[in-house]
Scaffold this motif. Structure first.
Motif, PDB file in Angstrom:
ATOM      1  N   VAL A 147      -3.519  -1.238   5.424  1.00  0.00           N
ATOM      2  CA  VAL A 147      -3.079  -2.481   4.810  1.00  0.00           C
ATOM      3  C   VAL A 147      -3.349  -2.460   3.306  1.00  0.00           C
ATOM      4  O   VAL A 147      -2.502  -2.855   2.496  1.00  0.00           O
ATOM      5  N   ASN A 148      -4.530  -1.983   2.914  1.00  0.00           N
ATOM      6  CA  ASN A 148      -4.870  -1.889   1.486  1.00  0.00           C
ATOM      7  C   ASN A 148      -3.846  -1.036   0.735  1.00  0.00           C
ATOM      8  O   ASN A 148      -3.394  -1.398  -0.361  1.00  0.00           O
ATOM      9  N   LYS A 149      -3.487   0.101   1.318  1.00  0.00           N
ATOM     10  CA  LYS A 149      -2.520   0.994   0.671  1.00  0.00           C
ATOM     11  C   LYS A 149      -1.157   0.340   0.555  1.00  0.00           C
ATOM     12  O   LYS A 149      -0.449   0.521  -0.448  1.00  0.00           O
ATOM     13  N   ALA A 150      -0.777  -0.430   1.582  1.00  0.00           N
ATOM     14  CA  ALA A 150       0.510  -1.125   1.539  1.00  0.00           C
ATOM     15  C   ALA A 150       0.526  -2.171   0.429  1.00  0.00           C
ATOM     16  O   ALA A 150       1.520  -2.320  -0.287  1.00  0.00           O
ATOM     17  N   VAL A 151      -0.589  -2.878   0.263  1.00  0.00           N
ATOM     18  CA  VAL A 151      -0.696  -3.858  -0.817  1.00  0.00           C
ATOM     19  C   VAL A 151      -0.574  -3.154  -2.167  1.00  0.00           C
ATOM     20  O   VAL A 151       0.156  -3.599  -3.062  1.00  0.00           O
ATOM     21  N   GLN A 152      -1.278  -2.037  -2.323  1.00  0.00           N
ATOM     22  CA  GLN A 152      -1.278  -1.316  -3.594  1.00  0.00           C
ATOM     23  C   GLN A 152       0.070  -0.648  -3.892  1.00  0.00           C
ATOM     24  O   GLN A 152       0.339  -0.290  -5.039  1.00  0.00           O
ATOM     25  N   SER A 153       0.894  -0.511  -2.869  1.00  0.00           N
ATOM     26  CA  SER A 153       2.226   0.061  -3.065  1.00  0.00           C
ATOM     27  C   SER A 153       3.296  -1.007  -3.240  1.00  0.00           C
ATOM     28  O   SER A 153       4.465  -0.674  -3.483  1.00  0.00           O
TER      29      SER A 153
ATOM     30  N   LEU B  78      -8.013  -6.932  -8.548  1.00  0.00           N
ATOM     31  CA  LEU B  78      -8.315  -5.926  -7.543  1.00  0.00           C
ATOM     32  C   LEU B  78      -8.953  -6.538  -6.304  1.00  0.00           C
ATOM     33  O   LEU B  78      -8.667  -6.120  -5.170  1.00  0.00           O
ATOM     34  N   VAL B  79      -9.804  -7.527  -6.511  1.00  0.00           N
ATOM     35  CA  VAL B  79     -10.525  -8.121  -5.380  1.00  0.00           C
ATOM     36  C   VAL B  79      -9.675  -9.141  -4.644  1.00  0.00           C
ATOM     37  O   VAL B  79      -9.507  -9.069  -3.424  1.00  0.00           O
ATOM     38  N   TYR B  80      -9.132 -10.082  -5.380  1.00  0.00           N
ATOM     39  CA  TYR B  80      -8.489 -11.204  -4.711  1.00  0.00           C
ATOM     40  C   TYR B  80      -7.057 -10.913  -4.269  1.00  0.00           C
ATOM     41  O   TYR B  80      -6.587 -11.501  -3.301  1.00  0.00           O
ATOM     42  N   PHE B  81      -6.363 -10.006  -4.942  1.00  0.00           N
ATOM     43  CA  PHE B  81      -5.051  -9.587  -4.450  1.00  0.00           C
ATOM     44  C   PHE B  81      -5.150  -8.255  -3.720  1.00  0.00           C
ATOM     45  O   PHE B  81      -4.725  -8.128  -2.581  1.00  0.00           O
TER      46      PHE B  81
ATOM     47  N   SER C 136      -5.798 -10.290   0.307  1.00  0.00           N
ATOM     48  CA  SER C 136      -4.578 -11.088   0.268  1.00  0.00           C
ATOM     49  C   SER C 136      -3.787 -11.065   1.572  1.00  0.00           C
ATOM     50  O   SER C 136      -2.912 -11.906   1.780  1.00  0.00           O
ATOM     51  N   GLU C 137      -4.103 -10.142   2.451  1.00  0.00           N
ATOM     52  CA  GLU C 137      -3.356 -10.004   3.706  1.00  0.00           C
ATOM     53  C   GLU C 137      -4.216 -10.427   4.898  1.00  0.00           C
ATOM     54  O   GLU C 137      -5.446 -10.357   4.841  1.00  0.00           O
ATOM     55  N   PRO C 138      -3.586 -10.878   6.005  1.00  0.00           N
ATOM     56  CA  PRO C 138      -4.351 -11.399   7.153  1.00  0.00           C
ATOM     57  C   PRO C 138      -5.442 -10.470   7.665  1.00  0.00           C
ATOM     58  O   PRO C 138      -6.581 -10.901   7.867  1.00  0.00           O
ATOM     59  N   LEU C 139      -5.135  -9.183   7.874  1.00  0.00           N
ATOM     60  CA  LEU C 139      -6.159  -8.302   8.431  1.00  0.00           C
ATOM     61  C   LEU C 139      -7.318  -8.114   7.463  1.00  0.00           C
ATOM     62  O   LEU C 139      -8.480  -8.008   7.882  1.00  0.00           O
ATOM     63  N   GLN C 140      -7.034  -8.096   6.160  1.00  0.00           N
ATOM     64  CA  GLN C 140      -8.111  -8.013   5.178  1.00  0.00           C
ATOM     65  C   GLN C 140      -9.045  -9.209   5.327  1.00  0.00           C
ATOM     66  O   GLN C 140     -10.270  -9.073   5.270  1.00  0.00           O
TER      67      GLN C 140
END
Length: 350
Positions: A148-154, A232-235, A239-243
């Motif tokens: 999920v983190n990688k998807a957000v960063q992409s 970096l922290v809040y988005f 920012s996503e449900p699983l996070q």
């Protein structure tokens, strides 16, 4: 509470040569003093008996097994219970920490100590596999959250904000200080990322707290690295449900239990990531978290007042601007408590 002051996670050449002689897994001497003072500030009549000793049964204590969090709760109890802190801590380590011992010799030294000098003890000796209470966002505990983190960063939104931040003039100043901190290494500015700005933020934050003048960026650059950290922290990380579920499900489950418990004082000793995960869903304000930051839920009857470092948090999910009823807060926190967290964290589905 967040743990007390530590040294930087990543040491620069300047740090290694001139500044630090301690270990980033534990507190500095200033960190020890911070948490003792925090304990002193939390003293209240309903946790003491007639002799001035803390009553163990009035306390509910939870701590990450990370050494800096363990040493923080030790120091907190020293400040909270000055007459009988050693007795309280011996019970805590026997009842709470003993199942997670990985180094029996270090544990025996802890149990035989009087905790006079917390920095002399090896607290890097406890481990709790699948620790969703404190390590929910970690790779080994929740592998899927890394996807999920990688998807957000992409994502387009992340990439656009990253591009804007790295094109700012303040980034040139960050590059200057990174080069100054590592004089024997030629730093390629074009290869630096927001992760490097994050490392610089951590180095500056730790050094400044200890009173060191290096690095010494101007105020505009400090504002910039704060902005990067918030992004970096809040988005990026919250920012996503699983996070959210990984970071707050078990802490919120515990907080809900405390809202109706018989304990006079419940204490959670965690990390910056724990505190920011909770703040990300408790308030719209993007706070940064100094060492020994306090996120407090103060219960008065059926009302709960929420503070961050003694500042009211306005809770839009509650009818009042100044407090939540217990039920309002339980209803809100429950939205982030999931019973199948392990299943979600280990799912292979994309």
């Amino acid at each position: 509470m967040r743990h007390g002051a530590r040294d930087p996670h990543t040491w620069t050449e300047m740090d290694r040569n001139f500044l630090w002689i301690v270990d980033p897994t534990i507190l500095t001497e200033k960190g020890v003093k911070q948490l003792i003072q925090l304990g002193l500030n939390q003293q209240r009549e309903d946790i003491f008996d007639a002799s001035g000793n803390c009553i163990y049964e009035t306390l509910e204590l939870q701590s990450s097994k990370s050494a800096r969090c363990t040493s923080s709760i030790v120091c907190f109890i020293k400040g909270l219970c000055p007459k009988n802190y050693a007795d309280i801590l011996h019970r805590l380590f026997q009842e709470y920490y003993q199942p997670y011992v990985t180094n029996q010799t270090a544990y025996d030294e802890i149990m035989n100590s009087n905790f006079e000098d917390p920095l002399a003890l090896n607290f890097e000796t406890f481990n709790k596999p699948q620790d969703y209470m404190f390590q929910g966002q970690k790779k080994n505990t929740c592998p899927k959250v890394q996807t999920v983190n990688k998807a957000v960063q992409s994502s387009a939104k992340y990439k656009q904000q990253e591009k804007e931040l790295l094109s700012r003039s303040e980034f040139d100043k960050v590059y200057y200080w990174i080069q100054e901190a590592n004089p024997s290494t030629k730093i390629d500015k074009s290869k630096l990322t927001l992760a490097d700005v994050d490392e610089f933020y951590d180095d500056f934050f730790c050094n400044r707290f200890e009173g060191f003048n290096f690095p010494n960026p101007d105020q505009d650059t400090q504002n910039y690295i704060n902005e990067v950290e918030q992004f970096l922290v809040y988005f990026g990380a919250n920012s996503e449900p699983l996070q959210h579920y990984a970071g707050v499900s078990e802490p919120f489950r515990w907080i809900i239990q405390q809202l109706s418990s018989s304990q006079s004082l419940s204490v959670y000793s965690g990390t910056e990531s724990n505190q920011m995960a909770m703040l990300s869903v408790l308030t719209e304000q993007q706070y940064l978290t100094p060492f020994a930051s306090q996120l407090e839920f103060v219960i008065q009857g059926q009302r709960v007042y929420i503070y961050f470092n003694k500042q009211f948090l306005k809770a839009s999910y509650c009818q009042s601007d100044f407090y939540c009823t217990k039920q309002e807060l339980i209803n809100y926190l429950s939205k982030y408590v999931v019973n199948n967290l392990q299943e979600q964290c280990n799912s292979n589905e994309e």
